[in-house]
Every structure is written in structure tokens, then in C-alpha cells.
Write a protein that holds these residues in place. Sequence first.
Motif, PDB file in Angstrom:
ATOM      1  N   ASN A   1       0.863  -1.173   0.000  1.00  0.00           N
ATOM      2  CA  ASN A   1       0.000   0.000   0.000  1.00  0.00           C
ATOM      3  C   ASN A   1       0.904   1.228   0.000  1.00  0.00           C
TER       4      ASN A   1
ATOM      5  N   ASP B   1      -0.869   5.844   1.252  1.00  0.00           N
ATOM      6  CA  ASP B   1      -2.219   5.763   1.831  1.00  0.00           C
ATOM      7  C   ASP B   1      -3.293   5.510   0.782  1.00  0.00           C
ATOM      8  N   ASN B   2      -3.187   4.359   0.140  1.00  0.00           N
ATOM      9  CA  ASN B   2      -4.188   3.877  -0.823  1.00  0.00           C
ATOM     10  C   ASN B   2      -4.126   4.547  -2.201  1.00  0.00           C
TER      11      ASN B   2
ATOM     12  N   ILE C   1      -2.078   0.458  -4.713  1.00  0.00           N
ATOM     13  CA  ILE C   1      -1.976  -0.855  -4.080  1.00  0.00           C
ATOM     14  C   ILE C   1      -1.499  -1.826  -5.145  1.00  0.00           C
TER      15      ILE C   1
ATOM     16  N   LYS D   1     -12.072  -3.170  -1.764  1.00  0.00           N
ATOM     17  CA  LYS D   1     -12.784  -2.486  -0.688  1.00  0.00           C
ATOM     18  C   LYS D   1     -11.983  -1.311  -0.109  1.00  0.00           C
ATOM     19  N   GLN D   2     -10.666  -1.314  -0.330  1.00  0.00           N
ATOM     20  CA  GLN D   2      -9.837  -0.194   0.151  1.00  0.00           C
ATOM     21  C   GLN D   2      -9.887   1.004  -0.796  1.00  0.00           C
ATOM     22  N   LYS D   3     -10.494   0.815  -1.963  1.00  0.00           N
ATOM     23  CA  LYS D   3     -10.712   1.884  -2.945  1.00  0.00           C
ATOM     24  C   LYS D   3      -9.416   2.637  -3.327  1.00  0.00           C
ATOM     25  N   PRO D   4      -8.412   1.918  -3.793  1.00  0.00           N
ATOM     26  CA  PRO D   4      -7.182   2.602  -4.215  1.00  0.00           C
ATOM     27  C   PRO D   4      -7.399   3.376  -5.509  1.00  0.00           C
TER      28      PRO D   4
ATOM     29  N   SER E   1     -15.165  -0.610  -6.034  1.00  0.00           N
ATOM     30  CA  SER E   1     -14.332   0.556  -6.351  1.00  0.00           C
ATOM     31  C   SER E   1     -14.249   0.750  -7.865  1.00  0.00           C
TER      32      SER E   1
END
Length: 678
Positions: free
Chosen positions: A616, A619-620, A623, A640-643, A670
Motif C-alpha cells: 500500500n 495511503d491507498n 496498491i 474495498k480499500q478503494k485505491p 471501487s
Amino acid sequence: MDKLKMQTPNRADENFKKLAALFPNAVTETVDENGVVVRAIDKDVLMQEINTTVVDGKDERYQFTWPDKKKSVLLANAPIAKTLRPCPAESVGKDGTSGGFNSENLYIEGDNLEVLKLLQETYLGKIKMIYIDPPYNTGNDFVYEDDFAQSTEEYLANSGQYDEEGNRLVKNMDTNGRFHTDWLNMIYPRLKLARDLLSDDGAIFISIDENEVNTLKSICDEIFGASNFISELIWAAGRKNDSKYISVSHEYILCYFRDAQYIKEHKIVWREKKQGLSDIYEEYDRLKKLYGNDYTSIEKSLKVWYKSLPDGHPAKDHAHYNKVDHKGIFFASDISWPGGGGPKYNIKHPITGKNVRIPSRGWLTSEDTMKIWIHEGRVNFGPDETAVPTIKSYLTEHEYGVPYSVFYKDGRAASKRLAALMGEKVFENPKDEDIIKRLVEFCGTSSDDIILDFFSGSGTTAHAVLLANAEQNIKRKFIMVQLPEEISESNVTSEKSKKVARNAIALCEKMGVPHNICEIGKERIRRAGAKIKEENPLGTMDLDVGFRVLKCDTTNMKNVYYHPDEYNANLFDMLEDNIKEDRTPEDLLFQVMLDLGVLLSSKIEQTEIAGKKVFNVADNFLIACFDANVTEETITAIAKQKPYYFVMRDSSLANDSVAANFDQIFATYSPDTVRKVL
């Protein structure tokens, strides 16, 4: 998913696109000498559009040129398939501990031409200041040997050649018939690439001596524009006694803005803290303890102290600050109106009660303001009314001024300090970290600004940035670039230089590292950071004294990645993976960061999702996962982390079912994530 380029862009192509976007009607095609249809620019249409003359190569005009200049331009524009590989084991953490990889500073080993190309997209317009100390071309300097004798095709395929013994640098002797040409061919493409890295408010400083100062000025006028020239700083570094005629005791630092118009429009000014103030304050404190409030005695002793200073001492420039009162040291400045025509009114002397003499040019300010100044004790009256008063100009209120273009600093002092830091003299003629620190401070750099040095040598610029950050509590970042040039006694002739080489080799042996300049530079930065923190532990707790080590190397990708059409289809079973076998996921990550324009100093966090290593970055923002057999569980967790970006290998997905559901997973969690493969 889109495929990453994983190589530097062709700058000639990029320039053509820019021109085509401005003047699409000037774009055409023609047939070259081989009968191949190629792109072209219609000169007549271009002349009409810009309403000026376009000069043909056969026409006479003012220009600065030399043999092989055209190839030098091609060299700057030609793409390369290289990368920067991280080396955490040689890196230093923010706090100075070895092996950390969290610093925002970079130390890059490799040919600076190649490195500058690799940095082009990521650091385009992001560098606030560049300082370089390139070879001076004295007749004994080593210069990069960019081979201009090869064919154009070979030339474009390489950024430079090694000699028969594998050396990247060769000594440019003044007996060489291409003495100036070889130096110009070396410096020109590097400066051309460096220009694009500068921010709009950025500036470049280049150290040079009398051998090439004129040609360097001509090159810089062409690359940066004569209108962006700032000044030619003169550094008086100490008298030399080895000349038959005149002792040349100075060097030059050429300064250029990236965009002087931007500087002017944004009213940006350069100011530096005056030199020698700490010595003055230290002497004043000593005298204050000695004489208390006996200001007359303090003033007399202060004047004697100024006279006792050696010529060239920076405090001597402020000897007019020799008056003292309860607020401190001041200069009795003129209180009359500049040029005349100021207001005239009576002022009574505080002791005699009589009106003081009115200056012929009138008072500096109105009567009401003058009363306030008198009440605040800012007006300095003479012994009686016959003397015209002065205004107290306190030293503490005038600590900053416009930098001078001429300054004195004995060059031998820097060599002594470096020898003390390293235990022995391990580097000849290092630049003075205090001088570069001054440049860093007065050109307006601030927190998060990046300072680049692509001829970093002993690491003086990095040392200077650390000193400036510690003194001003500012978080600037540095990028150092240096070729791992071998240290050898055979490269030098004098016994003095051989001794320095032996000292450097002994230090490398003690550290268990290769005998090259990079190892000396990295160790210098380590020791400088440790010394700064040791001298001020409380004030430097958050100071980043570390650096990430990156090494320029061939691309991580096999040739089939770039030229799949050149391989027979039946060979692809043998090439299941287009990535070289010796490359790590960390290697791939940094090449991806270069390709996507992600700062190489960005925060990197490594986690494990469903048994797969996931990076990562920032901060996204990015990724990446380069493991094989990636399942839906891993893909879903990442989505789900929406990079902003997600990158993986082309062959990473575990099976056809995961591949079929891949886009749907991102569409669900995303949809805006940009997906790339390599």
C-alpha cells in the motif's frame, strides 16, 4: 486492464505531440532517404502560424554549437528500458538506524543521465532546487564517456558506453582533440533533462571554475533561457600559489531560475540570514556579563573586538552595529528624509531641553510618529542639541538581507571538517556544506521541498540539507545521484591523491563494502546525521537523517514484454513469466511507481491478505500485489480499500473464474480504481 509501459518515454515523441497539439495544421508526412513514410512538420505552415522566420540549418544565425551537438540532443530525448531497484539493507531509517526504509530522502546509485530520465515523469516540475558540482574539465577530470562514434541506432539504444576495461568514466586530458567537445557532450543532455524537473519557482546552482565557465554559461542560456539567468556568484575560496602569473583564488556558481516571469509575478524574493551574527551575539553576551549596564564600556570593547577580527571574517561586515542600549546592539542610522523635502519641526533635546538641529533634508517621518519613536526610546540623541539625532536600527531587526554575489569562504576548512568527520581524509576537494546550506536557505526552500544533486560526490549537498533542516526546523528532502565510481590509486598521479585513495579504500575495507565513491558518500551522510542529532538531541527528535538507497539497473522485464511481435508463438510456453527471475516484488513496485509517477519517497506499507503480499503506497493511492495464484478473497479485500491505482502481474490471477469476476469485483466496490498489469 491496461498494460504499463515500464520504460522511459521518448522525449522527441512527446515534443512532437506538443507541437502537433498547438499547430495540428502543420503536421504532415514525407518520405525519408530510405523511402519510408515518416511524420514531419510543414515549415511553411509553422512560419505562418508563429509569424516569424524559421531558420534552416544552412542559414547563418547566432548560435552556440560544437561537434556532435545534434547527437547530444538526441541522447537527452532517447528512451531507455531501465529501472531503480530498492536496497533496504543499505538504507538508513529516519532516526538514523541502519536498514530502515521509511526515510523520505533518496540516495540513487547509477549513471546520472539514466537516472534523470527515470525521474522525468515522477518528478516533472517537482524539484525546488538543484545544486551540482560537475567535473570542471581541468585536463585531469573524469567525465562520463557517452560514445558519439557509434551509429545512430546504437547510440539511441544506449545512454553511454563503457570502455574496454568496463569503466564508465574516462579522464578528459587537455591534449585530447575533443577536449571541450567531450565535456559539452557530457553536460548538455544532463542539464536539458534537469531543467524539466524544476518547479516554476525552482532554481539551479552550478559550481564551475574558469576552464568552462563561459561555455557553461552559453549552454545554460540556451537550455534555461538567458532571461532566467540570476547571477554568477563568485566564491573566493583562498589564495593559490601555484600560478606563474595570477593566483586564481575563486570559483563560480551559475544561478538560473526555471521561470523568472513566474518569480516576478508572484513577487518572490530571496533573503538570507547575515553571516557572522552568532559571533557578534556571543561577544555581546560576554561583554554584558563583564560590564552589566555600562553601555559605554560595552561599546568601546565591541569596537575593539570588530577591529581584531581577521580580514574576511563575516562579522566584520556588520562593524557599524557598535552602539548598545538596554534593548541590545544597534546602528545609529540616518533620521533624515532620503533625497530631501522631508517635514521640518522642532524636537527638544531630552537633557538640555533645547531644540536640536533639524537635518537639511527634513525629518524621516511625521511629527506624531517621531513622538512615538522618542517615547519608545528609538531615537538616539547626541550629547547636546548641536548634534542631529539618529534612529536606532537594531541588529535583531535586520538579520536578513539580499544575498551578495561575492563571498569569501576558505575552501580548506571544508576538507578539514570532512576529514574530522570521517576519521581520515578520504575525499579530495569536497564542496563546503556551509556554502550549500546558505544556498538552500536563501533560495526559499521550505518543508516538503526537494533538493536534487546529480553529481553528489561525497554527499555534501545532503549534509547541507540536514544542517539547514536542523537549524530551521524545516523538513526538506534530498535526492542524491552518484555513479559508483571505483576508488583506485591507479586513477591518480600525485602522492597526496594516492594517500587519500588509500584512506578511502581502508575505510571501505573496514565497513566491508565495495571501494567506490557511493560508499564514501553514504557513510558521510550517516555520520553527519548522527553528529547533528548528538549535538542537539531534543531539537532534532523529528529530523529525518536517513535515506532510501536505490540502484539503477536494467529493466525488470524480459525483452518479450516490450517486443512480443519479435517472438514466435511457440516460444511463449517457455516464457510463462515476462519478469526476470532475479527480481523481487519490491523491485517491481518501484518500477511501477516510476511508471505511474508516484514519488519514490512515498510511504510504503506491506501487509498480507489471504496469504498474499500486498503493498500500500501513499495511503491507498497505489496498491500492488505481484504474487501468483491471487484469489477472489485478496482481490475483494483490495477493492474495498478503494485505491486510485491497483497493479498486478498479468498472470497473477489464480484461475479463469477469478479472472472472469475481476472486473465485477471492482465495479462493485471501487469502480473508479485504475487497474494496470505488467
